[in-house]
Design a protein around this motif. Sequence first.
Motif, PDB file in Angstrom:
ATOM      1  N   LEU A 102      20.616 -24.237 -64.572  1.00  0.00           N
ATOM      2  CA  LEU A 102      21.646 -23.989 -65.638  1.00  0.00           C
ATOM      3  C   LEU A 102      23.218 -24.119 -65.110  1.00  0.00           C
ATOM      4  CD1 LEU A 102      20.401 -21.602 -67.561  1.00  0.00           C
ATOM      5  CD2 LEU A 102      19.518 -24.347 -68.081  1.00  0.00           C
ATOM      6  N   SER A 103      23.825 -25.436 -65.217  1.00  0.00           N
ATOM      7  CA  SER A 103      25.262 -24.740 -64.841  1.00  0.00           C
ATOM      8  C   SER A 103      26.388 -23.174 -65.250  1.00  0.00           C
ATOM      9  CB  SER A 103      26.569 -26.567 -65.261  1.00  0.00           C
ATOM     10  OG  SER A 103      26.041 -26.116 -66.755  1.00  0.00           O
ATOM     11  N   HIS A 104      27.044 -22.834 -64.409  1.00  0.00           N
ATOM     12  CA  HIS A 104      28.157 -21.874 -64.989  1.00  0.00           C
ATOM     13  C   HIS A 104      28.643 -21.682 -66.756  1.00  0.00           C
ATOM     14  CE1 HIS A 104      30.831 -18.335 -64.661  1.00  0.00           C
ATOM     15  NE2 HIS A 104      31.818 -19.331 -65.576  1.00  0.00           N
ATOM     16  N   GLU A 105      28.905 -23.216 -67.041  1.00  0.00           N
ATOM     17  CA  GLU A 105      29.348 -23.905 -68.485  1.00  0.00           C
ATOM     18  C   GLU A 105      28.590 -23.217 -69.156  1.00  0.00           C
ATOM     19  OE1 GLU A 105      29.816 -25.345 -65.434  1.00  0.00           O
ATOM     20  OE2 GLU A 105      32.240 -25.463 -65.592  1.00  0.00           O
ATOM     21  N   VAL A 106      27.078 -23.946 -68.709  1.00  0.00           N
ATOM     22  CA  VAL A 106      25.768 -23.946 -70.136  1.00  0.00           C
ATOM     23  C   VAL A 106      25.695 -22.543 -70.046  1.00  0.00           C
ATOM     24  CG1 VAL A 106      24.041 -23.606 -70.022  1.00  0.00           C
ATOM     25  CG2 VAL A 106      24.404 -26.145 -69.187  1.00  0.00           C
ATOM     26  N   LYS A 107      25.835 -21.662 -69.648  1.00  0.00           N
ATOM     27  CA  LYS A 107      25.657 -20.307 -69.552  1.00  0.00           C
ATOM     28  C   LYS A 107      26.428 -19.449 -70.532  1.00  0.00           C
ATOM     29  CE  LYS A 107      23.235 -19.897 -64.637  1.00  0.00           C
ATOM     30  NZ  LYS A 107      23.284 -19.030 -63.324  1.00  0.00           N
ATOM     31  N   GLN A 108      27.203 -20.039 -70.213  1.00  0.00           N
ATOM     32  CA  GLN A 108      28.480 -19.447 -71.206  1.00  0.00           C
ATOM     33  C   GLN A 108      28.812 -20.015 -72.447  1.00  0.00           C
ATOM     34  OE1 GLN A 108      30.720 -16.961 -69.727  1.00  0.00           O
ATOM     35  NE2 GLN A 108      28.952 -17.921 -68.152  1.00  0.00           N
ATOM     36  N   LEU A 109      27.883 -21.146 -73.303  1.00  0.00           N
ATOM     37  CA  LEU A 109      27.717 -21.569 -73.917  1.00  0.00           C
ATOM     38  C   LEU A 109      27.634 -20.713 -75.697  1.00  0.00           C
ATOM     39  CD1 LEU A 109      25.712 -24.764 -74.261  1.00  0.00           C
ATOM     40  CD2 LEU A 109      28.075 -24.798 -74.492  1.00  0.00           C
ATOM     41  N   ALA A 140      19.917 -22.440 -75.609  1.00  0.00           N
ATOM     42  CA  ALA A 140      18.332 -21.636 -75.393  1.00  0.00           C
ATOM     43  C   ALA A 140      17.789 -23.163 -75.245  1.00  0.00           C
ATOM     44  CB  ALA A 140      17.964 -21.765 -76.936  1.00  0.00           C
ATOM     45  N   THR A 141      18.408 -24.808 -76.026  1.00  0.00           N
ATOM     46  CA  THR A 141      17.659 -25.617 -75.446  1.00  0.00           C
ATOM     47  C   THR A 141      18.006 -25.976 -74.014  1.00  0.00           C
ATOM     48  OG1 THR A 141      19.030 -26.496 -78.333  1.00  0.00           O
ATOM     49  CG2 THR A 141      18.056 -28.539 -76.192  1.00  0.00           C
ATOM     50  N   ALA A 142      19.244 -25.558 -73.696  1.00  0.00           N
ATOM     51  CA  ALA A 142      19.261 -25.888 -72.273  1.00  0.00           C
ATOM     52  C   ALA A 142      17.931 -25.791 -71.202  1.00  0.00           C
ATOM     53  CB  ALA A 142      20.960 -25.317 -71.643  1.00  0.00           C
ATOM     54  N   LEU A 143      17.670 -24.057 -71.906  1.00  0.00           N
ATOM     55  CA  LEU A 143      16.596 -23.073 -71.151  1.00  0.00           C
ATOM     56  C   LEU A 143      15.586 -23.905 -70.955  1.00  0.00           C
ATOM     57  CD1 LEU A 143      16.002 -21.077 -69.203  1.00  0.00           C
ATOM     58  CD2 LEU A 143      16.260 -19.803 -71.568  1.00  0.00           C
ATOM     59  N   LEU A 144      15.036 -24.305 -72.333  1.00  0.00           N
ATOM     60  CA  LEU A 144      13.594 -25.118 -72.956  1.00  0.00           C
ATOM     61  C   LEU A 144      14.355 -26.541 -71.745  1.00  0.00           C
ATOM     62  CD1 LEU A 144      11.902 -25.414 -74.209  1.00  0.00           C
ATOM     63  CD2 LEU A 144      12.975 -27.336 -75.559  1.00  0.00           C
ATOM     64  N   LEU A 145      14.901 -26.747 -71.487  1.00  0.00           N
ATOM     65  CA  LEU A 145      15.413 -28.420 -70.724  1.00  0.00           C
ATOM     66  C   LEU A 145      14.799 -27.943 -69.123  1.00  0.00           C
ATOM     67  CD1 LEU A 145      18.031 -29.972 -71.963  1.00  0.00           C
ATOM     68  CD2 LEU A 145      15.740 -31.010 -71.871  1.00  0.00           C
ATOM     69  N   ALA A 146      15.477 -27.041 -68.521  1.00  0.00           N
ATOM     70  CA  ALA A 146      15.743 -26.642 -66.999  1.00  0.00           C
ATOM     71  C   ALA A 146      13.863 -25.939 -67.165  1.00  0.00           C
ATOM     72  CB  ALA A 146      16.500 -24.780 -67.255  1.00  0.00           C
ATOM     73  N   GLU A 147      12.864 -25.308 -68.351  1.00  0.00           N
ATOM     74  CA  GLU A 147      12.015 -24.478 -67.581  1.00  0.00           C
ATOM     75  C   GLU A 147      10.943 -25.799 -67.330  1.00  0.00           C
ATOM     76  OE1 GLU A 147      10.896 -23.109 -71.176  1.00  0.00           O
ATOM     77  OE2 GLU A 147      11.632 -20.935 -70.475  1.00  0.00           O
ATOM     78  N   SER A 148      11.395 -27.408 -67.533  1.00  0.00           N
ATOM     79  CA  SER A 148      10.561 -28.698 -67.030  1.00  0.00           C
ATOM     80  C   SER A 148      10.268 -28.745 -65.768  1.00  0.00           C
ATOM     81  CB  SER A 148      11.061 -29.877 -67.895  1.00  0.00           C
ATOM     82  OG  SER A 148      10.758 -30.545 -66.624  1.00  0.00           O
ATOM     83  N   PRO A 149       9.579 -29.488 -64.394  1.00  0.00           N
ATOM     84  CA  PRO A 149       9.710 -29.256 -63.750  1.00  0.00           C
ATOM     85  C   PRO A 149      10.319 -30.996 -62.827  1.00  0.00           C
ATOM     86  CG  PRO A 149       7.749 -29.808 -63.910  1.00  0.00           C
ATOM     87  CD  PRO A 149       8.579 -29.072 -65.710  1.00  0.00           C
ATOM     88  N   ASP A 150      10.687 -31.154 -64.000  1.00  0.00           N
ATOM     89  CA  ASP A 150      11.231 -32.118 -63.885  1.00  0.00           C
ATOM     90  C   ASP A 150      12.620 -32.506 -63.859  1.00  0.00           C
ATOM     91  OD1 ASP A 150       9.066 -34.217 -63.296  1.00  0.00           O
ATOM     92  OD2 ASP A 150       8.828 -34.012 -65.464  1.00  0.00           O
ATOM     93  N   ILE A 151      13.586 -31.718 -64.657  1.00  0.00           N
ATOM     94  CA  ILE A 151      15.100 -30.940 -64.856  1.00  0.00           C
ATOM     95  C   ILE A 151      15.610 -30.599 -63.426  1.00  0.00           C
ATOM     96  CG2 ILE A 151      17.063 -30.189 -66.063  1.00  0.00           C
ATOM     97  CD1 ILE A 151      14.825 -32.744 -67.152  1.00  0.00           C
ATOM     98  N   TYR A 152      16.616 -31.520 -63.019  1.00  0.00           N
ATOM     99  CA  TYR A 152      17.405 -30.689 -61.844  1.00  0.00           C
ATOM    100  C   TYR A 152      18.112 -29.528 -61.886  1.00  0.00           C
ATOM    101  CZ  TYR A 152      21.170 -30.798 -58.277  1.00  0.00           C
ATOM    102  OH  TYR A 152      21.545 -30.899 -57.734  1.00  0.00           O
TER     103      TYR A 152
END
Length: 202
Positions: free
Chosen positions: A117-124, A172-184
């Motif tokens: 997660l980027s810094h900007e995403v964490k502040q959403l 929450a959507t971003a974290l769901l994406l980040a939980e994928s082993p395919d997403i960097y």
Amino acid sequence: TAVLVETNRVVIDRVDSLGLYAVEIPTNRYILRESMFIDLAQAPRRPEATASGIYILALKGPASEVWMEALERLGVRVEFFVPNYAYVSRIPSDSLFAVASSPFVMAVLPWIPEYALSHEVKQLAGPTALRAYPFPDSTAEDVISSLPRDEVVDVVWDDHGIMYTELVGDRATALLLAESPDIYLVDVAHEAVASVANDQAR
């Protein structure tokens, strides 16, 4: 936002005089991932295998050809550079202890979704346009399978030749994406291209 740079005391004092905050840290103790300082002193001596097989591999100094060849023989596949002297890597579970015990390895840390997660995403605070960037060896099908089922998205390539998918979502959507082993990396759409291009160039 944190920036990790190689510098000296004069520059640090100048930054302080501008009302900004600068701190001198040992280059082989901390690494920086998307504005997160990771303290290698807290790394386990014997890392546990993860289901994804993805880790941050921290070296004791700049990577040499000899070191990288030794890692390759152990089945390590390097994905991206992480300041300082570290790499996001895929490590086979049966080689994990041998890699962690190598004399040139400082630490092996399990990859966790927060690192993506980027810094900007964490502040959403609400929904916004997100971009999800996959690891280089992931396919378009891998990326689509990582996304929320009710989202209709396209996987596209940008001007740098980097694959990404764009959709609207919240933290929450971003974290769901980040939980994928395919997403960097998951970033807001207007911030992502430069940092990803820089990482892949390294």
